[in-house]
Every structure is written in C-alpha cells, then in structure tokens.
Design an enzyme around this catalytic site. Sequence first.
Site, PDB file in Angstrom:
ATOM      1  CB  THR A  46      -0.982   0.008   1.190  1.00 10.08           C
ATOM      2  OG1 THR A  46      -0.240  -0.110   2.401  1.00 10.08           O
ATOM      3  CG2 THR A  46      -1.979  -1.142   1.084  1.00 10.08           C
ATOM      4  CB  VAL A  48       1.355   5.706   3.686  1.00  7.52           C
ATOM      5  CG1 VAL A  48       2.157   6.218   4.861  1.00  7.52           C
ATOM      6  CG2 VAL A  48       0.556   6.835   3.051  1.00  7.52           C
ATOM      7  CB  CYS A  49       2.605   0.396   4.002  1.00  7.98           C
ATOM      8  SG  CYS A  49       1.054   0.579   4.907  1.00  7.98           S
ATOM      9  CB  SER A  50       5.170   0.731  -0.471  1.00  5.90           C
ATOM     10  OG  SER A  50       4.534  -0.526  -0.384  1.00  5.90           O
TER      11      SER A  50
END
Length: 161
Positions: A46, A48-50
């Site tokens: 996803t 922001v996670c990445s």
Amino acid sequence: MKINENGLLPNSEVFVLENGEPTKKKIEDFFKNKKVVLFGLPGAYTSVCSAKHLPGYVKLHDKYKEKGIDHIICISVNDPFVMNAWGKENNVGDKIIMMGDPFLNFTKDIGADVDKSGRGLGIRSNRYTMYVEDMKVIKLQEEKDTGSCEISAAENFLNLI
C-alpha cells in the site's frame, strides 16, 4: 487501541515464512526476554506503507540496534508469502522480521483493527509503532489516520526510546 503503555502483549498466533513455508508462531516466540520495536500497518504494497513506513525502519535499522533493540518486526494483515515478497522488494534482508497476521488474531487482540472496506481493503490494521520489553509495551504511538505516518515513523519513534 485497547492495548496501551505498560500493558502486556497477547500471545496471539501469527505467521512468518521459514524455509519457504508459512510457519505459525506465538508472539512470545519473538518478544519474550527481548527488546523489540514492532510496527503495524494496513497492508503490504500500500502507498504510505511502501513509501515511508517500512523503508524508514530498513534505513534506520543500525540506529535501533545501537539502542539495544533485538528485533524490528513489521506486522500486517497479509499472509506470510506476501509479507516475504514485500520484504524482498524492500531489501529488508535480516534487518526486519516480516510477520503476517492474515486472520487478524494479533490485530484484533490489541484493538488495532480498522474497517477500510470503503477503500476496497476490508478489515485492516491501524498504523502504529510500539517498543516492547519482554512482552510489556513501554512506548506506543498510534496514528489517528492510516494514511498518515508521522508519530509512528522510524525517524520520529527512534527519539522516543
């Protein structure tokens, strides 16, 4: 979240990939008698996670080790194959333990589950980071919105421990 600072982690079942096979583990297998930074996020791959959450912990791994941290663990509501593949793409190597919580056992036990059905994701984890010593939560930072990665970001959390 229903867990808070000074609370004990539930000994929930989670999954990691070992020798190419999904392996069921208990939380205490990673946290008992250890100093651990655990960061939870909505999902592998996803935005922001990445872009921010995982890369920050990879980048600052050595700084956390200097503070005596035994493990840095990334947990998400994904299966261990997805977590492993995402970790490889982000060059985590042995810096980060990539942990899957596909049945939301741990996520629900700590009260971090959020409904992201409106975005096509289903039930996911909120974004947070916690510092844990021997199963006890010492410091916890939970984002108000899963799209934000500020107080739980590696750069900011490092200053709190």
